[in-house]
Design an enzyme around this catalytic site. Structure first.
Site, PDB file in Angstrom:
ATOM      1  N   VAL A 132       1.016  -1.200   0.037  1.00 35.58           N
ATOM      2  CA  VAL A 132      -0.035   0.072  -0.091  1.00 35.58           C
ATOM      3  C   VAL A 132       0.870   1.331   0.059  1.00 35.58           C
ATOM      4  CG1 VAL A 132      -1.834  -1.229   1.287  1.00 35.58           C
ATOM      5  CG2 VAL A 132      -0.274   0.243   2.351  1.00 35.58           C
ATOM      6  N   LYS A 133       0.331   2.343  -0.213  1.00 35.75           N
ATOM      7  CA  LYS A 133       1.029   3.664  -0.492  1.00 35.75           C
ATOM      8  C   LYS A 133       1.775   3.750   0.750  1.00 35.75           C
ATOM      9  CE  LYS A 133      -0.313   7.945  -2.694  1.00 35.75           C
ATOM     10  NZ  LYS A 133       0.447   8.952  -1.792  1.00 35.75           N
ATOM     11  N   SER A 156      12.426  -3.353  -6.236  1.00 35.06           N
ATOM     12  CA  SER A 156      12.413  -1.988  -7.334  1.00 35.06           C
ATOM     13  C   SER A 156      12.314  -2.845  -8.488  1.00 35.06           C
ATOM     14  CB  SER A 156      14.127  -1.608  -7.257  1.00 35.06           C
ATOM     15  OG  SER A 156      14.355  -0.801  -8.314  1.00 35.06           O
ATOM     16  N   GLY A 187       9.479  -1.718 -10.918  1.00 40.49           N
ATOM     17  CA  GLY A 187       8.397  -1.152 -11.384  1.00 40.49           C
ATOM     18  C   GLY A 187       7.566  -2.272 -11.587  1.00 40.49           C
ATOM     19  N   LYS A 242      17.104   0.716  -0.177  1.00 43.31           N
ATOM     20  CA  LYS A 242      16.155   0.918  -1.238  1.00 43.31           C
ATOM     21  C   LYS A 242      16.110   2.696  -1.510  1.00 43.31           C
ATOM     22  CE  LYS A 242      12.986   0.450  -4.604  1.00 43.31           C
ATOM     23  NZ  LYS A 242      12.115   1.770  -4.640  1.00 43.31           N
ATOM     24  N   HIS A 250      19.163   3.620  -3.371  1.00 40.41           N
ATOM     25  CA  HIS A 250      19.106   3.117  -4.734  1.00 40.41           C
ATOM     26  C   HIS A 250      18.312   4.051  -5.372  1.00 40.41           C
ATOM     27  CE1 HIS A 250      16.306   1.639  -7.453  1.00 40.41           C
ATOM     28  NE2 HIS A 250      17.147   0.667  -7.987  1.00 40.41           N
ATOM     29  N   ASN A 251      17.131   4.615  -4.753  1.00 38.29           N
ATOM     30  CA  ASN A 251      16.554   5.724  -5.430  1.00 38.29           C
ATOM     31  C   ASN A 251      17.187   6.859  -5.724  1.00 38.29           C
ATOM     32  OD1 ASN A 251      14.365   3.715  -5.454  1.00 38.29           O
ATOM     33  ND2 ASN A 251      12.762   5.167  -5.117  1.00 38.29           N
ATOM     34  N   GLU A 281      19.341   6.403  -8.355  1.00 38.84           N
ATOM     35  CA  GLU A 281      18.377   6.436  -9.620  1.00 38.84           C
ATOM     36  C   GLU A 281      18.245   8.283 -10.020  1.00 38.84           C
ATOM     37  OE1 GLU A 281      14.888   4.255  -9.188  1.00 38.84           O
ATOM     38  OE2 GLU A 281      13.596   5.907  -9.629  1.00 38.84           O
TER      39      GLU A 281
HETATM   40  C1  6PG Z   1      11.924   1.430  -8.348  1.00 39.26           C
HETATM   41  C2  6PG Z   1      11.606   2.882  -8.275  1.00 39.26           C
HETATM   42  C3  6PG Z   1      10.360   3.141  -7.805  1.00 39.26           C
HETATM   43  C4  6PG Z   1       9.825   4.591  -7.581  1.00 39.26           C
HETATM   44  C5  6PG Z   1       9.549   5.325  -8.901  1.00 39.26           C
HETATM   45  C6  6PG Z   1       9.297   6.684  -8.915  1.00 39.26           C
HETATM   46  O1  6PG Z   1      13.067   1.165  -7.749  1.00 39.26           O
HETATM   47  O2  6PG Z   1      11.224   0.840  -8.977  1.00 39.26           O
HETATM   48  O3  6PG Z   1      12.820   3.543  -7.678  1.00 39.26           O
HETATM   49  O4  6PG Z   1      10.278   2.598  -6.452  1.00 39.26           O
HETATM   50  O5  6PG Z   1       8.836   4.972  -6.865  1.00 39.26           O
HETATM   51  O6  6PG Z   1      10.538   5.306  -9.817  1.00 39.26           O
HETATM   52  O7  6PG Z   1      10.033   7.455  -8.192  1.00 39.26           O
HETATM   53  P1  6PG Z   1       9.651   9.234  -8.184  1.00 39.26           P
HETATM   54  O8  6PG Z   1       8.217   9.535  -8.135  1.00 39.26           O
HETATM   55  O9  6PG Z   1      10.324   9.614  -6.868  1.00 39.26           O
HETATM   56  O10 6PG Z   1      10.497   9.496  -9.326  1.00 39.26           O
END
Ligand code: 6PG
Length: 470
Positions: free
Chosen positions: A74-75, A128, A130, A182, A185-186, A189
């Site tokens: 969930v969110k 991670s 998507g 994680k 990781h972001n 990203e």
């Molecule tokens: C992942 C991504 C994911 C993340 C989206 C959007 O590892 O699959 O990091 O978890 O939520 O990429 O992130 P933003 O909306 O902050 O760009």
């Protein structure tokens, strides 16, 4: 028949993870706050599958084999707490709750304790990759109760992306270790995405290249040592044409980048820890500035600057741009890994950084060929202070730093912003500088606030009455 595991939250990530787990031979109970969504999912995607729909939390909990294993999709934020409030009282000692969303690590830290007080097990787990990854193989970063991880290890190993060095899932340590990994990781990203966006801008506005031509460049880079998911999707995005208009879709998209918070949290934590993560921070600020669309539109008519077009040889420029991008991407990993090292020391995670590199090798957004040498460097020296100090990155710095200087210099001369690339360059230049001008900052602090300073020629702490001297 009872379910091996339950999934709460039937948004696309929850649905796809449930389907992925089921496809590996497990029975999965599913629940969603709004019953209609569960019904729709079961009718459209779960016919004939070992998926048990449930319509109340009690029914859901009852449908699970003990000790219960529950994956919460969930969110992040209040919805997780609301769900836990209903769920915790229904569970029994030894049951496991896994939060698979992008929760803030402080929330996870608190929830691990709450679960513990009730005799429950809890895993804060970053997932991670998507929608596609959830269905076909994500990268899974778990933290929290180790006994909890052992309960789901087999499931995780089977649903995770299979990388060159085993399934891309791992247990990183107690408390919020998994969500922290994680989050960083972001952050990485964000920094890689910003670097790629800057390269695109330089090629587009600087060289006047068309999307198809830029796609060729990204295709070439993706085949080289830099190759990875974000380069691959950039090539595909640049080639995609809007089916109705026939034009490259990317050029029709509003230039305002959104964010859900993980890059910001990563930067906030870096500041708290006192760890340098400027390229990640710049990527967050770049998104923030992009959101000022109306202000930028107005300012573009008021504030002048040079023409963006570069009069350089295209092949030379794109060749050298590769070096600039390569070093900026390495800087993103270097800063992120350094942050993990520092966070681990401060927060007692006991993180294995080489294991993080292994788990990032497939399934996740930052997967890249670079993770093979990154892992090797970290295996050889687990406490490596910065990636650039190890091969092949030390030699790459030597080989490409002139390119990074040349590209950013041209960008500045032509008014094209390159915050990620600039920060990568100045970060390494500062890091490799034996004597920085911080002596002057210390003098200024001492001048106006008697904050004291240390000297290079003698031991002790000093204060000067600067006014008297002046
Ligand atoms: C992942 C991504 C994911 C993340 C989206 C959007 O590892 O699959 O990091 O978890 O939520 O990429 O992130 P933003 O909306 O902050 O760009």
């Amino acid at each position: 028949m009872k379910a091996d595991i339950g999934v709460i939250g039937m948004a696309v990530m929850g649905q796809n993870l449930a389907l992925n787990i089921e496809s590996k031979g497990y029975t999965v109970a599913v629940f969603n706050r709004t019953a209609a969504r569960t019904k729709e999912f079961v009718e459209s995607k779960a016919q004939g599958k070992r998926i048990i729909p449930t319509y109340s939390l009690e029914e859901f909990v009852d449908a699970l084999e003990k000790p219960r294993k529950i994956l919460l999709m969930v969110k992040a934020g209040a919805p997780v707490d609301e769900m836990l409030e209903g769920l915790f009282p229904l569970l029994e000692r030894g049951d496991l709750v896994i939060d698979g969303g992008n929760s803030h690590y402080a929330d996870t830290e608190r929830r691990v304790k709450e679960a513990e007080e009730r005799g429950l097990l809890y895993l804060g787990t970053g997932i991670s990759g998507g929608e596609y990854g959830a269905l076909h193989g994500p990268s899974i970063m778990a933290g929290g109760h180790k006994e909890g991880y052992e309960l789901v290890r087999e499931i995780f190993e089977r649903i995770a992306a299979q990388g060159p060095e085993g399934p891309c899932c791992g247990y990183f340590g107690p408390g919020s270790a998994g969500h922290y990994v994680k989050m960083v990781h972001n952050g990485i990203e964000y920094a890689i995405m910003e670097t790629i966006a800057e390269a695109y801008d330089l090629m587009k506005r600087g060289l006047g290249m068309a999307p198809d031509e830029m796609a060729e460049v990204f295709s070439d880079w993706n085949r080289r040592e830099l190759g990875g998911y974000l380069f691959e999707i950039t090539e595909r995005i640049l080639r995609y044409r809007d089916p109705e208009i026939g034009k490259p879709l990317v050029e029709l998209i509003l230039d305002t980048a959104k964010q859900k918070g993980t890059g910001k949290w990563s930067t906030q934590s870096a500041l708290d820890l006192g760890t340098p993560a400027p390229t990640i921070a710049m990527a967050v600020f770049a998104r923030i500035i992009s959101a000022f669309k109306e202000e930028r539109r107005a300012a573009s008519r008021v504030l002048t600057g040079p023409e963006p077009s570069l009069s350089v040889d295209r092949a030379e420029f794109t060749g050298r741009l590769f070096g600039a991008v390569y070093l900026s991407v390495v800087a993103a990993y270097a800063q992120g890994l350094r942050q993990l090292r520092d966070a681990s020391a401060e927060r007692g995670y006991g993180l294995d950084l080489a294991e993080a590199a292994r788990v990032w090798m497939a399934g996740c957004i930052i997967r890249s060929k670079l993770l093979v040498p990154i892992r090797k460097a970290l295996l050889e020296q687990p406490d490596l202070p910065l990636l650039f100090l190890a091969e092949p990155f030390k030699s790459a710095w030597e080989k490409y730093h002139e390119d990074l200087r040349w590209v950013t210099c041209l960008a500045h001369q032509h008014g094209i912003p390159t915050p990620a690339m600039d920060s990568a360059l100045t970060f390494v230049d500062a890091y490799r500088c034996e004597r920085l001008p911080a002596n002057l900052i210390q003098a200024q602090r001492d001048f106006f606030g008697a904050h004291t300073y240390q000297r290079v020629d003698k031991e002790g702490t000093f204060h000067t009455d600067w006014e008297a001297v002046a």
